[in-house]
Design a protein around this motif. Structure first.
Motif, short mmCIF file in Angstrom:
data_model
loop_
_atom_site.label_atom_id
_atom_site.label_comp_id
_atom_site.label_asym_id
_atom_site.label_seq_id
_atom_site.Cartn_x
_atom_site.Cartn_y
_atom_site.Cartn_z
N ALA A 45 -3.96 15.57 7.30
CA ALA A 45 -4.81 16.14 6.40
C ALA A 45 -4.84 14.95 5.42
N GLN A 46 -6.06 14.49 4.90
CA GLN A 46 -6.13 13.57 3.67
C GLN A 46 -6.63 14.34 2.38
N PRO A 47 -5.61 13.86 1.22
CA PRO A 47 -5.76 14.60 -0.12
C PRO A 47 -7.41 14.70 -0.33
N ARG A 48 -8.00 15.80 -0.76
CA ARG A 48 -9.35 16.09 -0.92
C ARG A 48 -9.79 15.27 -2.29
N PRO A 49 -10.78 14.68 -2.42
CA PRO A 49 -11.00 13.90 -3.84
C PRO A 49 -11.43 14.93 -4.85
N ARG A 68 -13.09 16.40 -7.90
CA ARG A 68 -14.62 16.51 -8.14
C ARG A 68 -14.82 15.94 -9.69
N LEU A 69 -15.57 14.93 -9.66
CA LEU A 69 -15.99 14.21 -10.91
C LEU A 69 -17.10 14.61 -11.79
#
Lengths: 495, 282
Positions: free
Chosen positions: B228-232, B234-235
């Protein structure tokens, strides 16, 4: 009269002389230069930028009028009146439907719901690259008639130009005000008394019927504890298909979902039913949508044998096996501090701890504490709020006698309403708080408890009066208490 | 098992799976399944059965099943399934013959896809009711044919539910923590392996039970599974049309509207009371 400009030395002298009784402050007067040209008073316009320099916005945009003193009066008024009207996104004859079943907690759209609607809008409007028929057919399950309807709708349309409509399903009454900006093209609202209770079987049966009628291309649910995750899986089991759960990214025909309880990312082809996580997509923000009530297609006349299965599916009844007995009252101190909705937190400023515990019990609040209160032994360690204790997410957080160390402020960053009770009006907690009461904490708490007592006694009086009335008029008084709890249940649940 | 016993014993079956520690990735008791077992062990006067569907003679499975046995079980039934994917069919075939009154599972598995569909498919195929995320069984009345459960809701709230027997229930993490596993008890308990190939041939309709599900599992070969990659994060998207608007958005101070400050005790109490009322916490 000639248009020739004549200098008025006396008026100019008055304008320069601030002590003159006829002097009008700068900016309120039209200024003319020595040659008669209108002059901008640069000292009265503009604003101070981030590094202390004066900036003047000369772009002529609506906002820039506000800074010009000359037009300030009429300019600011027009800016306030001007409300941006977003373009209306219309889908007259949709080629397919994207079904979104929103949580609609207490009739409102949560940010999670809006994200899912944004994803649905993306799926409905994105140019169809490759129709993934595999996933589509799989969803039709034991009902062949539905694929037939889907093909008919697509006849004669270029696959690149197919547009879909987002159908949102609401259960219970809608209280949301901003429905049109959420991205809902069609609306289905199941209303009635039975939806005010917990009845997943009824909801699932309704959805099953709707899915058979409109044959959606995708069905999206918020993967949330408010019911979306449960309902989506129920529907999938009924349709004899599977779900993609914890979906957090959709790229064309590929989706990425979290597997192994969050330890892996699975990239897989898009599926019919998806349970999507929060922030899976940006919510719709550029367009308004129609929110037309979906006129449900009539049941087609039985032509073939396969149509009978459709009719059977639509008239399919369900057996209600689950009965909602209402919410249990929970001891607020048994609730995990991290998920408590209402916290009364005490710190160094509290002198009367017995009163503090009493107040928490009366208000029905979960008790929290600052680090000092824990270190001094007034509260147990697991009650500590802050970066070094528990990060809380309460809706209402009352800080009594807490001045607000930075670790504590970090811990309460996600709280919605913060109320500070403190003797010092310059402390950090007061700066953060939505409401600050400055004074002796025990006196303020006592006054607050008096108010609560007053209200409770008034309620009791009302109830007694109501009961008397009921006894006098009808025999069904025995039913009223149960009904009342059932109606209050959804509110209490989300409190 | 369907005969009406005089003692009115309730048949409870707990489905347990092999869990995985989130950091060390070691196999362990699945947390929710262990809680389900704890609930099953706490109901008095029952026929408690514990079942696991997976490959037999596997070292990892055996150590984890021993962990479950250590909670004080005499026996765990192991449905021997050569391939991971057939577990649902095997379970449905097993339960078709004798439906337990109560079937307890966790909400999601800790390995694999963990879509959480198993209890839902079982309840649909076996015609049982399904109650998600329970924390407690309050009472079971077999003669009247219903049970009362407590269900976990957000914000630590609980809902009381009455459900008809037989039913499937998934157990929430808010349920009572499972007891420790004891080594001696684990050694005394035994693992009974049941071959499912025989069960397959018994029931002719096994293949038709879930064609879509088996179809789906052949599709799993296309899946790409990565850690699992860390989720980006939200900007904040600024949709400014002009440079001036962008400039404003970048330089504008946060609208931290300072809160109200009240110095009078009685007024303050009134204001606080009003907020509590508005937020519906009282």
């Amino acid at each position: 009269m000639s248009n020739l400009f004549r200098r008025d030395p006396r008026a100019q002298w008055i304008a320069r002389n601030r002590l003159h009784p006829l002097h009008v402050p700068e900016g309120q007067l039209v200024q003319r230069g020595p040659t008669g040209l209108l002059r901008k008073n640069v000292h009265a316009i503009g604003f101070i930028g981030p590094n202390g320099l004066k900036r003047i916005d000369r772009s002529g945009a609506a906002g820039s009028f506000k800074q010009l003193n000359r037009q300030s009066a009429q300019g600011s008024k027009s800016a306030a009146q001007e409300e941006i009207v977003l373009p209306l996104h219309k889908v007259a004859n949709p080629d397919f439907y994207i079904l979104v079943v929103v949580d609609g907690v207490s009739g409102r759209l949560s940010s999670h719901d809006r994200d899912i609607l944004g994803l649905a809008h993306k799926l409905a409007t994105q140019p169809a690259t490759i129709e993934n028929d595999a996933a589509f057919d799989k969803g039709t399950g034991g009902n062949e008639a539905r694929t037939g309807a889907g093909v008919d709708a697509g006849v004669g349309v270029d696959p690149g130009e197919r547009t879909g409509a987002v159908v949102a399903v609401f259960f219970d009454t809608i209280t949301e005000e901003k429905l049109d900006t959420a991205g809902i093209d069609r609306l289905v609202n199941f209303e009635g008394n039975e939806y005010q209770q917990y009845n997943p079987e009824k909801r699932c049966a309704d959805l099953y019927k709707l899915v058979n009628q409109i044959n959606p291309k995708h069905i999206l649910f918020p993967d949330s504890i408010h019911g979306g995750a449960d309902l989506g899986r129920r529907l999938a089991a009924k349709l004899n298909t599977t779900v993609a759960s914890n979906v957090w990214k959709v790229n064309g025909n590929q989706i990425v979902c979290r597997g192994s309880a969050g330890k892996t990312d699975i990239t897989r082809p898009i599926t019919n039913i998806m349970l999507a996580l929060e922030e899976c997509n940006e919510p719709v923000s550029d367009t308004r949508h129609e929110c037309k009530v979906l006129e449900q297609p009539l049941i087609p006349l039985p032509k073939q044998a396969s149509d009978q299965t459709l009719e059977q599916a639509i008239t399919n009844t369900y057996e209600q096996k689950i009965t909602d007995l209402g919410n249990e009252s929970v001891n607020p101190n048994d609730i995990n501090l991290a998920e408590a909705g209402f916290i009364l937190s005490g710190g160094n400023g509290i002198t009367d701890w017995d009163q503090f515990h009493h107040a928490a019990a009366i208000l029905g609040a979960t008790e929290g504490a600052s680090r000092v209160a824990v270190d001094d032994g007034f509260m147990p360690r697991e009650r500590q709020v802050g970066a070094t204790g528990t990060w809380v997410t309460a809706k209402v957080y009352i800080a009594v006698g807490i001045s607000g160390a930075i670790q504590h402020m970090q811990g309460i960053a996600q709280c919605e309403k913060v109320i500070a009770i403190n003797t010092d009006d310059s402390c950090d907690m007061v700066k953060r708080a939505d409401l600050s009461a400055i004074g002796d904490s025990s006196a303020i708490l006592a006054a607050l408890l008096d108010l609560v007592h007053e209200q409770k006694s008034a309620l009791k009086g009302n109830q007694k009066r109501d009961q008397k009335n009921n006894n006098a008029t009808s025999d069904t008084s025995g039913l009223t208490p149960y009904r009342a709890t059932a109606k209050n249940a959804p509110e209490a649940q989300h409190a | 098992m369907h005969k009406q016993t005089v003692e009115d014993n309730v048949n409870i079956t707990v489905l347990v799976s092999v869990g995985e520690h989130p950091l060390s990735k070691r196999p362990r008791r699945a947390e929710q399944d262990a809680r389900a077992l704890e609930i099953g062990l706490n109901v008095p006067d029952t026929n408690l059965q514990v079942m696991h569907a997976g490959a037999a003679n596997n070292v990892q499975t055996n150590t984890v099943l021993k962990d479950y046995l250590g909670m004080g079980l005499p026996e765990i039934k192991l449905l021997n399934i050569p391939h991971e994917n057939d577990s649902l069919t095997a379970l449905i075939n097993t339960f078709d013959k004798n439906i337990p009154d109560i079937l307890l599972t966790g909400i999601r598995a800790e390995t694999g896809e963990s879509s959480g569909m198993t209890p839902y498919v079982l309840s649909e195929k076996l015609g049982m009711a399904l109650v998600p995320s329970i924390t407690e069984i309050l009472c079971i009345n077999k003669t009247a044919g219903y049970a009362e459960l407590l269900q976990a809701l957000p914000r630590g709230q609980r809902r009381k539910i009455s459900v008809k027997l037989p039913f499937v229930a998934t157990v929430d993490m808010a349920a009572q923590a499972p007891r420790q596993s004891a080594f001696g008890a684990a050694m005394r308990g035994k693992i009974t392996v049941i071959d499912t190939i025989a069960a397959h041939t018994d029931s002719a309709g096994s293949a038709s039970i879930s064609p879509d599900l088996t179809n789906c599992e052949t599709l799993q070969a296309e899946w790409k599974i990565t850690p699992a990659q860390p989720r980006p994060k939200r900007l904040k998207i600024i949709k400014a049309k002009t440079a001036a608007d962008r400039f404003k958005a970048a330089t504008a101070k946060a609208q931290g509207g300072a809160g109200k400050v009240i110095y009078n005790n009685q007024e303050a109490a009134d204001a606080i009371f009003k907020i509590l009322k508005d937020e519906k916490v009282l």
